[in-house]
Motif scaffolding. Structure first.
Motif, mmCIF file in Angstrom:
data_model
loop_
_atom_site.group_PDB
_atom_site.id
_atom_site.type_symbol
_atom_site.label_atom_id
_atom_site.label_comp_id
_atom_site.label_asym_id
_atom_site.label_seq_id
_atom_site.Cartn_x
_atom_site.Cartn_y
_atom_site.Cartn_z
ATOM 1 N N GLY A 85 9.846 -1.680 9.349
ATOM 2 C CA GLY A 85 10.400 -1.394 7.770
ATOM 3 C C GLY A 85 10.125 -2.716 7.059
ATOM 4 N N GLN A 86 10.096 -3.884 7.726
ATOM 5 C CA GLN A 86 9.839 -5.179 7.017
ATOM 6 C C GLN A 86 8.466 -5.029 6.666
ATOM 7 O OE1 GLN A 86 10.699 -8.197 9.949
ATOM 8 N NE2 GLN A 86 12.821 -7.882 9.899
ATOM 9 N N LEU A 87 7.516 -4.627 7.514
ATOM 10 C CA LEU A 87 5.892 -4.427 6.852
ATOM 11 C C LEU A 87 5.924 -3.907 5.845
ATOM 12 C CD1 LEU A 87 4.374 -4.876 10.441
ATOM 13 C CD2 LEU A 87 4.389 -6.537 8.880
ATOM 14 N N VAL A 88 6.524 -2.419 5.894
ATOM 15 C CA VAL A 88 6.405 -1.562 4.758
ATOM 16 C C VAL A 88 6.782 -2.208 3.388
ATOM 17 C CG1 VAL A 88 7.334 0.609 3.843
ATOM 18 C CG2 VAL A 88 6.578 0.521 6.302
ATOM 19 N N VAL A 89 7.780 -2.963 3.442
ATOM 20 C CA VAL A 89 8.574 -3.245 2.340
ATOM 21 C C VAL A 89 7.547 -4.451 1.697
ATOM 22 C CG1 VAL A 89 10.051 -5.057 1.296
ATOM 23 C CG2 VAL A 89 10.917 -3.084 2.836
ATOM 24 N N ARG A 90 7.070 -5.200 2.585
ATOM 25 C CA ARG A 90 6.115 -6.350 2.353
ATOM 26 C C ARG A 90 4.768 -5.847 1.778
ATOM 27 N NH1 ARG A 90 4.518 -10.136 7.338
ATOM 28 N NH2 ARG A 90 6.652 -10.369 6.997
ATOM 29 N N ARG A 91 4.136 -4.841 2.167
ATOM 30 C CA ARG A 91 3.059 -4.177 1.682
ATOM 31 C C ARG A 91 3.385 -3.291 0.324
ATOM 32 N NH1 ARG A 91 -0.841 -6.736 2.431
ATOM 33 N NH2 ARG A 91 -2.614 -5.040 2.662
ATOM 34 N N ALA A 92 4.472 -2.749 0.189
ATOM 35 C CA ALA A 92 4.877 -2.261 -1.102
ATOM 36 C C ALA A 92 4.970 -3.355 -2.244
ATOM 37 C CB ALA A 92 6.162 -1.500 -0.901
ATOM 38 N N LEU A 93 5.471 -4.306 -1.898
ATOM 39 C CA LEU A 93 5.674 -5.361 -2.826
ATOM 40 C C LEU A 93 4.065 -6.009 -3.196
ATOM 41 C CD1 LEU A 93 8.235 -7.721 -1.530
ATOM 42 C CD2 LEU A 93 8.293 -6.557 -3.571
ATOM 43 N N ASP A 94 3.109 -6.044 -2.076
ATOM 44 C CA ASP A 94 1.849 -6.303 -2.296
ATOM 45 C C ASP A 94 0.900 -5.281 -3.371
ATOM 46 O OD1 ASP A 94 2.004 -8.337 -0.771
ATOM 47 O OD2 ASP A 94 1.315 -7.441 0.868
ATOM 48 N N ALA A 95 1.496 -3.948 -3.067
ATOM 49 C CA ALA A 95 0.722 -3.027 -3.996
ATOM 50 C C ALA A 95 1.412 -3.279 -5.236
ATOM 51 C CB ALA A 95 1.318 -1.487 -3.467
ATOM 52 N N GLU A 96 2.448 -3.475 -5.350
ATOM 53 C CA GLU A 96 3.361 -3.765 -6.777
ATOM 54 C C GLU A 96 2.312 -4.842 -7.521
ATOM 55 O OE1 GLU A 96 5.887 -2.874 -10.130
ATOM 56 O OE2 GLU A 96 4.760 -1.810 -8.475
ATOM 57 N N THR A 97 2.202 -6.078 -6.884
ATOM 58 C CA THR A 97 1.477 -7.265 -7.337
ATOM 59 C C THR A 97 0.307 -6.782 -7.797
ATOM 60 O OG1 THR A 97 0.857 -7.931 -5.540
ATOM 61 C CG2 THR A 97 3.052 -8.943 -6.145
ATOM 62 N N ASP A 98 -0.614 -6.051 -7.254
ATOM 63 C CA ASP A 98 -1.896 -5.628 -7.651
ATOM 64 C C ASP A 98 -1.836 -4.747 -9.066
ATOM 65 O OD1 ASP A 98 -3.102 -6.771 -5.397
ATOM 66 O OD2 ASP A 98 -3.655 -5.021 -4.569
ATOM 67 N N ARG A 99 -0.551 -3.805 -8.964
ATOM 68 C CA ARG A 99 -0.515 -3.050 -10.104
ATOM 69 C C ARG A 99 0.072 -3.925 -11.318
ATOM 70 N NH1 ARG A 99 3.321 -0.608 -13.205
ATOM 71 N NH2 ARG A 99 4.992 -1.561 -12.265
ATOM 72 N N LEU A 100 0.693 -4.895 -11.099
ATOM 73 C CA LEU A 100 1.109 -5.882 -12.329
ATOM 74 C C LEU A 100 -0.006 -6.822 -12.503
ATOM 75 C CD1 LEU A 100 4.732 -6.499 -11.316
ATOM 76 C CD2 LEU A 100 3.953 -4.801 -12.994
ATOM 77 N N GLY A 101 -1.092 -7.059 -11.774
ATOM 78 C CA GLY A 101 -2.090 -8.040 -11.952
ATOM 79 C C GLY A 101 -1.432 -9.566 -11.714
ATOM 80 N N ILE A 102 -0.374 -9.580 -10.776
ATOM 81 C CA ILE A 102 -0.293 -10.920 -10.420
ATOM 82 C C ILE A 102 -1.186 -11.675 -9.168
ATOM 83 C CG2 ILE A 102 1.672 -12.492 -9.639
ATOM 84 C CD1 ILE A 102 3.620 -10.178 -10.332
#
Length: 613
Positions: A85-102
């Protein structure tokens, strides 16, 4: 066909079967195996990431519990699911940073790499070889590590944006502090049969029977389970264990620092700039112009800062001889120490402790005998298990082994020696009459097995068995009723403000008591009731054989201008803000997981779990 050609064909058949088999375990080719357990929004979770996270959590759990925890046990706790669960949350945040261009950019990444101490040489500068070696030890390529740094930093920026700036209104802390820190002033007294003008007469048989019939719930025999058990503890066979003198002397030498301790001093040390300053400070203390405490304070320190605890002469190095020549309460020095010129205050002298081998022998013998008794029991477990598997009864175990047979009417309040073990209590509560007896272990190295013979429901104890308890309960009830009637007659005058002492009662004044206060001699819920009262209110609280009379005198609001309350307000506000920030982040993380596709391979997870087991 030649023999060589036949062998080649056979080899190719085996290779084909091997490839088919490997396909079921994630092999994609002869040169590569699946490296991921899945992805979140296209962001892969590698097998190595999952494996390392599991190992880290297993080590942390072992450190927390003080024992090695197997992966099977950790799975029962849900540790594998929590890590995933922790890894899934972490990778979901990584996917969102890519989407936002951070992103932190190459220059920021370079600065962070150069600042990592593990990658620096002896001169403090970035060492390319140290960087490469660290990556080799971690099992990562440089590009993988740098990508992970980019993702970690971008993720931190996103997390910070989500949770920063969350503050609680001061009204929240004010309301909570008002509840916690409010105080009460009150007067109370404890009334008993001694305050009655006439004693309570002994009840006759009819009164005893009537009270028993009306209150049978007070005289219940608890539900019990009739259990037969076979038990073997180290204490049962400790007299049979022989301990040779060689082992005893080895154990004595191992514990030499415990049995033989040099003289120690409880000391405090103040380090000064140079020997002249240290001597001047010592002269001022000797002349009574200052104190050791004032000297400590003048240097911006507290006594806890200069407290060295109990030390030996060797611990003090070059200062030891001077300090150990001083008497308790004296200031030693100035003397050179490892931190510079210093003054030492000797607060107490702890004499040397010397315990000879002969004096320590009883303790050592008991300790070693207990250890060996536990090992003897361990060696018997397999044979006893075999006896049970062959159909032996618990009675036969007692005949053929060192185990002792016993019976017990078990309930949660049972006080028999074996009922003191948590493992026995858990099994006694859950065993059924269809369970086959098997060997279980106890925390002291003992073993046991149980058999359920039957269950008895809770039922009223016969009157003849509890007659004394019934008489005592009747007397308490009559005493409380008589005291209630006494206070009721006096209540008009009490409400007018008449002091308790006017009636011959012992009045006890309490001031500044908060909700957590404990007032000896009062009922368990006394302070709860006091905080329900209004100023001037009088309340009676009955309990076994007595009555507590209390008058609330004043309600004191918290002193919000005091440093303690101000610090408490700050702490409560910060803690509440952090809690809400965490709740916001959890909600955000859940929303992200719902917005991205999550693909997890159970097959890959199982493969990692097999490696850990």
């Amino acid at each position: 066909m030649s023999k060589g050609k036949t062998s080649n064909i056979f080899v190719w058949i085996l290779m084909g079967l091997l490839m088919l088999g490997l396909a079921g375990f994630g092999a994609t080719s002869l040169s590569g195996v699946n490296r991921t357990i899945g992805d979140v929004g296209g962001k892969e979770i590698t097998i190595n990431q999952y494996f390392r996270a599991l190992q880290d959590e297993l080590r942390a759990l072992g450190a927390q519990t003080g024992q090695n925890v197997s992966f099977a046990q950790a799975q029962q706790f849900g540790l594998d699911r929590a890590v995933l669960g922790q890894l899934v949350v972490r990778r979901a945040l990584d996917a969102e940073t890519d989407r936002l261009g951070i992103s932190i950019g190459d220059e920021n990444l370079r600065r962070e790499l150069l600042a990592i101490p593990a990658f620096q040489g002896l001169d403090g500068e970035f060492d390319r070889d140290a960087y490469g070696f660290a990556m080799e030890q971690a099992g990562m390529s440089e590009s993988e590590f740098e990508d992970s740094m980019r993702e970690d930093t971008a993720r931190s920026i996103l997390q910070g944006a989500i949770i920063s700036g969350v503050t609680m209104p001061t009204s929240y802390a004010d309301t909570l502090i008002a509840y916690v820190a409010e105080q009460r002033d009150f007067t109370w007294t404890r009334l008993s049969a001694d305050n009655l003008t006439r004693p309570i007469p002994a009840p006759d048989d009819a009164q005893v029977q009537a009270y028993y019939d009306a209150n049978t719930d007070q005289f219940m025999v608890p539900a019990t389970r009739q259990i037969t058990f076979a038990w073997l503890s180290p204490d049962m066979i400790i007299d049979q264990v022989e301990v040779d003198e060689t082992a005893l002397r080895e154990r004595y030498e191992e514990r030499d620092s415990e049995f033989n301790r040099p003289e120690r001093r409880l000391v405090e040390r103040v380090v000064l700039g140079d020997m002249a300053a240290a001597q001047a400070a010592k002269d001022q203390i000797d002349a009574g112009e200052t104190t050791f405490e004032a000297l400590v304070e003048s240097r911006g320190l507290t006594l806890s800062d200069v407290d060295m605890g109990d030390v030996t002469q060797a611990d003090l190095g070059q200062s030891g001889e001077v300090v150990f020549a001083a008497a308790s309460g004296e200031i030693a020095g100035p003397v050179a120490s490892d931190l510079g010129p210093a003054l030492f205050r000797v607060n107490a002298i702890l004499p040397a402790q010397s315990t000879s081998f002969e004096d320590a022998l009883p303790v050592l013998r008991d300790e070693l005998a207990a250890d060996r008794a536990r090992r003897v029991i361990e060696t018997q477990i397999s044979d006893i298990d075999d006896l049970l598997a062959a159909g032996a009864t618990l009675e036969e175990l007692a005949d053929e082994t060192d185990m002792q047979i016993g019976t017990l009417d078990w309930h949660p309040g049972a006080t028999d020696p074996i009922a003191g073990y948590e493992a026995f209590r858990a099994l006694a509560a859950s065993v059924t009459d269809s369970d086959f007896p098997q060997i279980e272990t106890l925390r002291d190295g003992g073993i046991f097995a149980v058999r359920l013979e039957g269950d008895t429901e809770a039922h009223p104890a016969p009157l003849e068995d509890v007659r004394a308890d019934v008489v005592a309960a009747w007397t308490n009830a009559e005493t409380s009723a008589a005291l209630d009637a006494l206070v009721a007659r006096l209540m008009p005058r009490l409400q007018e403000g008449t002091d308790f002492t006017s009636f011959g009662f012992n009045a006890i004044e309490e001031t500044g008591q908060d909700r957590s206060a404990f007032v000896p001699g009062t009922p368990a819920n006394f302070m709860v009731q006091v905080f329900e009262m209004q100023p001037g209110e009088i309340r009676t609280i009955s309990d076994a054989g007595g009555l507590t009379l209390v008058r609330l005198n004043a309600i004191n609001a918290p002193q919000n201008d005091s440093p303690q309350i101000a610090a408490l307000v700050t702490g409560v506000t910060q803690q509440a803000g952090q809690s809400i920030s965490q709740d916001i982040f959890d909600a955000y993380a859940q929303a992200l997981q719902q917005s991205f596709d999550i693909n997890i391979s159970q097959q890959a997870l199982d493969a990692v779990h097999v490696q850990i087991q």
